[in-house]
Write an enzyme that holds these catalytic residues in place. Structure first.
Site, PDB file in Angstrom:
ATOM      1  N   LYS A  20     -57.610 -16.462  20.782  1.00 26.10           N
ATOM      2  CA  LYS A  20     -56.772 -17.467  21.439  1.00 26.10           C
ATOM      3  C   LYS A  20     -56.520 -17.014  22.864  1.00 26.10           C
ATOM      4  O   LYS A  20     -56.336 -15.823  23.117  1.00 26.10           O
ATOM      5  CB  LYS A  20     -55.451 -17.643  20.692  1.00 26.10           C
ATOM      6  CG  LYS A  20     -54.496 -18.613  21.401  1.00 26.10           C
ATOM      7  CD  LYS A  20     -53.361 -19.069  20.503  1.00 26.10           C
ATOM      8  CE  LYS A  20     -52.197 -18.123  20.415  1.00 26.10           C
ATOM      9  NZ  LYS A  20     -51.558 -17.750  21.709  1.00 26.10           N
ATOM     10  N   ASP A  35     -49.960 -11.945  20.799  1.00 23.85           N
ATOM     11  CA  ASP A  35     -49.516 -10.871  21.690  1.00 23.85           C
ATOM     12  C   ASP A  35     -47.988 -10.790  21.692  1.00 23.85           C
ATOM     13  O   ASP A  35     -47.403  -9.897  22.314  1.00 23.85           O
ATOM     14  CB  ASP A  35     -50.106 -11.012  23.110  1.00 23.85           C
ATOM     15  CG  ASP A  35     -49.761 -12.328  23.771  1.00 23.85           C
ATOM     16  OD1 ASP A  35     -49.088 -13.169  23.148  1.00 23.85           O
ATOM     17  OD2 ASP A  35     -50.166 -12.518  24.949  1.00 23.85           O
ATOM     18  N   SER A  36     -47.338 -11.679  20.928  1.00 24.13           N
ATOM     19  CA  SER A  36     -45.896 -11.535  20.669  1.00 24.13           C
ATOM     20  C   SER A  36     -45.629 -10.195  19.989  1.00 24.13           C
ATOM     21  O   SER A  36     -44.484  -9.733  19.962  1.00 24.13           O
ATOM     22  CB  SER A  36     -45.394 -12.687  19.791  1.00 24.13           C
ATOM     23  OG  SER A  36     -46.230 -12.846  18.648  1.00 24.13           O
ATOM     24  N   GLU A  60     -47.131 -25.357  22.829  1.00 27.56           N
ATOM     25  CA  GLU A  60     -45.859 -24.618  22.749  1.00 27.56           C
ATOM     26  C   GLU A  60     -44.831 -25.190  23.721  1.00 27.56           C
ATOM     27  O   GLU A  60     -45.135 -25.433  24.907  1.00 27.56           O
ATOM     28  CB  GLU A  60     -46.084 -23.124  23.059  1.00 27.56           C
ATOM     29  CG  GLU A  60     -44.761 -22.329  23.033  1.00 27.56           C
ATOM     30  CD  GLU A  60     -44.914 -20.821  22.978  1.00 27.56           C
ATOM     31  OE1 GLU A  60     -46.056 -20.327  22.881  1.00 27.56           O
ATOM     32  OE2 GLU A  60     -43.867 -20.141  23.025  1.00 27.56           O
TER      33      GLU A  60
HETATM   34  O1  KIV Z   1     -48.165 -14.576  20.715  1.00 30.70           O
HETATM   35  C1  KIV Z   1     -47.871 -15.406  19.839  1.00 30.70           C
HETATM   36  O2  KIV Z   1     -47.297 -15.072  18.782  1.00 30.70           O
HETATM   37  C2  KIV Z   1     -48.206 -16.794  20.082  1.00 30.70           C
HETATM   38  C3  KIV Z   1     -47.630 -17.826  19.161  1.00 30.70           C
HETATM   39  C4  KIV Z   1     -46.168 -17.836  19.156  1.00 30.70           C
HETATM   40  C5  KIV Z   1     -48.220 -19.181  19.381  1.00 30.70           C
HETATM   41  O3  KIV Z   1     -48.917 -17.082  20.979  1.00 30.70           O
END
Ligand code: KIV
Length: 267
Positions: A115, A46-47, A184
């Site tokens: 995730k 979700d980044s 993280e």
């Molecule tokens: O949203 C994301 O990209 C993540 C990773 C940085 C682990 O959760």
């Protein structure tokens, strides 16, 4: 035959001491390139909300956006294992929501796993999803969806008490049936302790070298996002200035008439 990696490969890699390389990805061409390089796992994080859509944090990201990015990545038919993030508010309210939204990422998006962020507090959710045969990756430590509770993006688990809590969270995620867990923003010695104790692979980001694998955001390693650059990122390229040069050359060619040339035109 088109054979993609599975959760069994990651368990075997942990047992063999073979590190797992994970990158985030949000689009078709990047997925094709990184898959061609042999990346083990692709995370549609979700980044995307921050590095692609330009939001300040991941909280506004919607299910529709996650499905859109997942479908784009899946069109590259990656051999890598593909995991998609459940965005904020898609799994926290109740188990029915969580089941439906995780199911959508698999059914409409084409991901192989989901995730979600949290430890003991989301153990029931992880169990509910694994119970419907959706592989789940946990995510503990600095969990960006908990930005406001954490009071910012801060390293977690620094005190003995917080470290014990994170160890308990890691155990709860594993007991609930997760196939892997992202660690993280936690001290390297704590990540090493969790990685040694858990049977499932740990994937670190800002968690030191002892995790079973590492994940980074693709825009960060390519130097595409100048907004921020956390200490844990290693930049493997500086693409932003290269793109700037190309765009400036194009603008200048159009203005001066140097583009298009005869070879770019039809007779
Ligand atoms: O949203 C994301 O990209 C993540 C990773 C940085 C682990 O959760």
């Amino acid at each position: 035959m088109h054979k993609s990696k599975t959760i069994l490969d990651f368990q075997r890699m942990k047992e063999a001491g073979e590190k797992i390389a994970v990158l985030t990805c949000y689009d078709y061409p990047t997925a094709a390139i990184m898959d061609g390089c042999g990346i083990d796992m692709i995370l549609i994080g979700d980044s995307a909300g921050v590095v692609v859509a330009g939001y300040d944090n991941t909280l506004p990201v919607t299910m529709e956006e996650m499905i859109y990015h997942t479908r784009a990545v899946m069109r590259a038919r990656p051999k890598a294992f593909v995991v998609t993030d459940l965005p904020f508010l898609s799994y926290q309210v109740d188990l029915r929501d969580a089941r439906l939204n995780a199911g959508r990422l698999i059914k409409e998006g084409g991901a192989a796993a989901v995730k979600l962020e949290g430890g003991s507090n989301v153990a029931d959710t992880i169990a509910a999803l694994t119970d419907m045969d959706i592989p789940v990756m946990g995510h503990i430590g600095l969990t960006p969806q908990s930005l406001h509770r954490m009071g910012g993006f801060k390293v977690q688990g620094k005190s003995e008490e917080q470290a014990e809590k994170l160890l308990e969270d890691a155990r709860a995620v594993e007991r609930a049936g997760a196939f892997s867990v992202v660690l993280e923003g936690i001290p390297a010695p704590l990540a090493a302790r969790i990685s040694a104790e858990l049977a499932i692979p740990t994937i670190g980001i800002g968690a030191g070298p002892s995790c079973d694998g590492q994940v980074l955001v693709i825009h960060d390693i390519l130097g595409l996002c100048s907004k921020y650059s956390p200490k844990f990122v290693k930049r493997y390229a500086e693409l932003a200035p290269l793109i700037g040069e190309a765009v400036s050359s194009y603008i200048s060619d159009v203005k001066t008439g140097a583009f298009p040339e005869e070879r770019h035109s039809f007779k």
